[in-house]
Design a protein around this motif. Sequence first.
Motif, mmCIF file in Angstrom:
data_model
loop_
_atom_site.group_PDB
_atom_site.id
_atom_site.type_symbol
_atom_site.label_atom_id
_atom_site.label_comp_id
_atom_site.label_asym_id
_atom_site.label_seq_id
_atom_site.Cartn_x
_atom_site.Cartn_y
_atom_site.Cartn_z
ATOM 1 N N GLY A 1 8.281 -16.649 30.251
ATOM 2 C CA GLY A 1 9.698 -16.959 30.057
ATOM 3 C C GLY A 1 10.491 -15.880 29.347
ATOM 4 N N ILE A 2 9.845 -14.785 28.949
ATOM 5 C CA ILE A 2 10.517 -13.786 28.105
ATOM 6 C C ILE A 2 11.775 -13.223 28.778
ATOM 7 N N ALA A 3 11.621 -12.752 30.009
ATOM 8 C CA ALA A 3 12.739 -12.050 30.661
ATOM 9 C C ALA A 3 13.977 -12.938 30.764
ATOM 10 N N ALA A 4 13.785 -14.169 31.230
ATOM 11 C CA ALA A 4 14.942 -15.058 31.412
ATOM 12 C C ALA A 4 15.576 -15.434 30.070
ATOM 13 N N LEU A 5 14.749 -15.630 29.044
ATOM 14 C CA LEU A 5 15.285 -16.007 27.724
ATOM 15 C C LEU A 5 16.039 -14.834 27.094
ATOM 16 N N LYS A 6 15.489 -13.638 27.249
ATOM 17 C CA LYS A 6 16.160 -12.445 26.728
ATOM 18 C C LYS A 6 17.512 -12.260 27.389
ATOM 19 N N ASN A 7 17.516 -12.483 28.684
ATOM 20 C CA ASN A 7 18.727 -12.330 29.474
ATOM 21 C C ASN A 7 19.796 -13.327 29.020
ATOM 22 N N LYS A 8 19.350 -14.535 28.742
ATOM 23 C CA LYS A 8 20.293 -15.603 28.402
ATOM 24 C C LYS A 8 20.782 -15.511 26.950
ATOM 25 N N TYR A 9 19.885 -15.168 26.019
ATOM 26 C CA TYR A 9 20.227 -15.248 24.587
ATOM 27 C C TYR A 9 20.298 -13.882 23.900
ATOM 28 N N GLY A 10 19.803 -12.824 24.556
ATOM 29 C CA GLY A 10 19.779 -11.518 23.891
ATOM 30 C C GLY A 10 18.894 -11.500 22.664
ATOM 31 N N CYS A 11 17.835 -12.298 22.675
ATOM 32 C CA CYS A 11 16.949 -12.408 21.518
ATOM 33 C C CYS A 11 16.047 -11.174 21.398
ATOM 34 N N THR A 12 15.468 -11.002 20.206
ATOM 35 C CA THR A 12 14.551 -9.889 19.942
ATOM 36 C C THR A 12 13.118 -10.385 20.093
ATOM 37 N N VAL A 13 12.315 -9.625 20.834
ATOM 38 C CA VAL A 13 10.950 -10.056 21.140
ATOM 39 C C VAL A 13 9.943 -9.259 20.312
ATOM 40 N N PHE A 14 9.189 -9.979 19.477
ATOM 41 C CA PHE A 14 8.112 -9.398 18.675
ATOM 42 C C PHE A 14 6.775 -9.715 19.341
ATOM 43 N N GLY A 15 5.831 -8.772 19.275
ATOM 44 C CA GLY A 15 4.518 -9.043 19.843
ATOM 45 C C GLY A 15 3.522 -7.981 19.443
ATOM 46 N N PRO A 16 2.253 -8.213 19.787
ATOM 47 C CA PRO A 16 1.181 -7.339 19.309
ATOM 48 C C PRO A 16 1.272 -5.905 19.833
ATOM 49 N N ALA A 17 1.257 -4.941 18.915
ATOM 50 C CA ALA A 17 1.322 -3.523 19.284
ATOM 51 C C ALA A 17 0.197 -3.169 20.248
ATOM 52 N N ARG A 18 -0.977 -3.763 20.036
ATOM 53 C CA ARG A 18 -2.122 -3.373 20.854
ATOM 54 C C ARG A 18 -2.062 -3.946 22.265
ATOM 55 N N GLU A 19 -1.041 -4.774 22.557
ATOM 56 C CA GLU A 19 -0.850 -5.264 23.922
ATOM 57 C C GLU A 19 0.531 -4.885 24.452
ATOM 58 N N ALA A 20 1.147 -3.881 23.781
ATOM 59 C CA ALA A 20 2.536 -3.535 24.101
ATOM 60 C C ALA A 20 2.708 -3.218 25.585
ATOM 61 N N GLY A 21 1.740 -2.532 26.181
ATOM 62 C CA GLY A 21 1.864 -2.149 27.581
ATOM 63 C C GLY A 21 1.735 -3.319 28.538
ATOM 64 N N LEU A 22 1.296 -4.463 28.025
ATOM 65 C CA LEU A 22 1.043 -5.622 28.883
ATOM 66 C C LEU A 22 2.144 -6.677 28.766
ATOM 67 N N ILE A 23 3.100 -6.471 27.843
ATOM 68 C CA ILE A 23 4.133 -7.481 27.601
ATOM 69 C C ILE A 23 5.501 -6.868 27.920
ATOM 70 N N GLN A 24 6.062 -7.267 29.037
ATOM 71 C CA GLN A 24 7.374 -6.741 29.422
ATOM 72 C C GLN A 24 8.454 -7.347 28.551
ATOM 73 N N GLY A 25 9.388 -6.496 28.124
ATOM 74 C CA GLY A 25 10.501 -6.977 27.318
ATOM 75 C C GLY A 25 10.236 -6.971 25.831
ATOM 76 N N LEU A 26 9.088 -6.440 25.413
ATOM 77 C CA LEU A 26 8.755 -6.374 23.983
ATOM 78 C C LEU A 26 9.699 -5.397 23.276
#
Length: 256
Positions: free
Chosen positions: A65-90
């Motif tokens: 749900g990250i992409a759609a939520l970011k698009n709708k709310y402009g929220c900031t996405v936090f997530g694990p540095a060691r999986e940064a390449g696997l999480i779009q929109g981080l």
Amino acid sequence: MAELEIFQFPTRADNYGVLIHDPDTGATAAIDAPEAGPIAAALAEKGWRLSEILVTHHHADHTAGIAALKNKYGCTVFGPAREAGLIQGLDEEVGEGDTVSVGRAKATVIDTAGHTRGHVSYYFPEQGVVFVGDTLFSVGCGKLLEGDATTMWRSLSKLAALPPETNVFCGHEYTGANCRFALTVEPENEALQARAREVAANDAKGHPSLPTTIGQELATNPFLRAASPAIQARLGVEGQSPEAVFAEVRRRKDRF
Ligand code: ZN
Ligand code: FE
């Protein structure tokens, strides 16, 4: 002390969505983003506006749900540095010991690798709550998909060391099935028997078994009870190291 309102709701097949809200500032974070629609509906129901997403790990049932939520709310996405390449929109990469703020509430990031290589948990010490994704479940733990038993044992031990009254929110409602397995490992555990009865009654009413507490998990969860002589005897691993006992419990659950 910053207050934190918490709203948990079922989503997808057996995931939980969780929103946390600081009423003083209006800041609102989603723990993971399993699915945008139900999270947006929960926000609308509460009248909250999404400011952050705190991602525990890269799996699709936690990030879809990250992409759609970011698009709708402009929220900031936090997530694990060691999986940064696997999480779009981080937006912000985090790791062990980092602090993440949701309004005036502050979370400490705990590295809880094992289920995935970079899995993190978010611990709010002042509010006494931890969000553990797929590392710890009630009466269970995550599968070792990208980590070994030693890594997962180290991660679970960090969570087990939190104050026993800490409220624990998990990524999935697996507690009923977990109890059925746990009773084969430690059938004489009365706290576990009571938990299994409580969960069966909750399931029948459609009520969640979560949040749980660290103290309740220490008393009932076979994955945190490697020191139990009863478990060691039943599995034939008397006197072995905690991680070896843990590994055997995990192997049995994988075959259960
Ligand atoms: Zn997962
Ligand atoms: Fe998951």
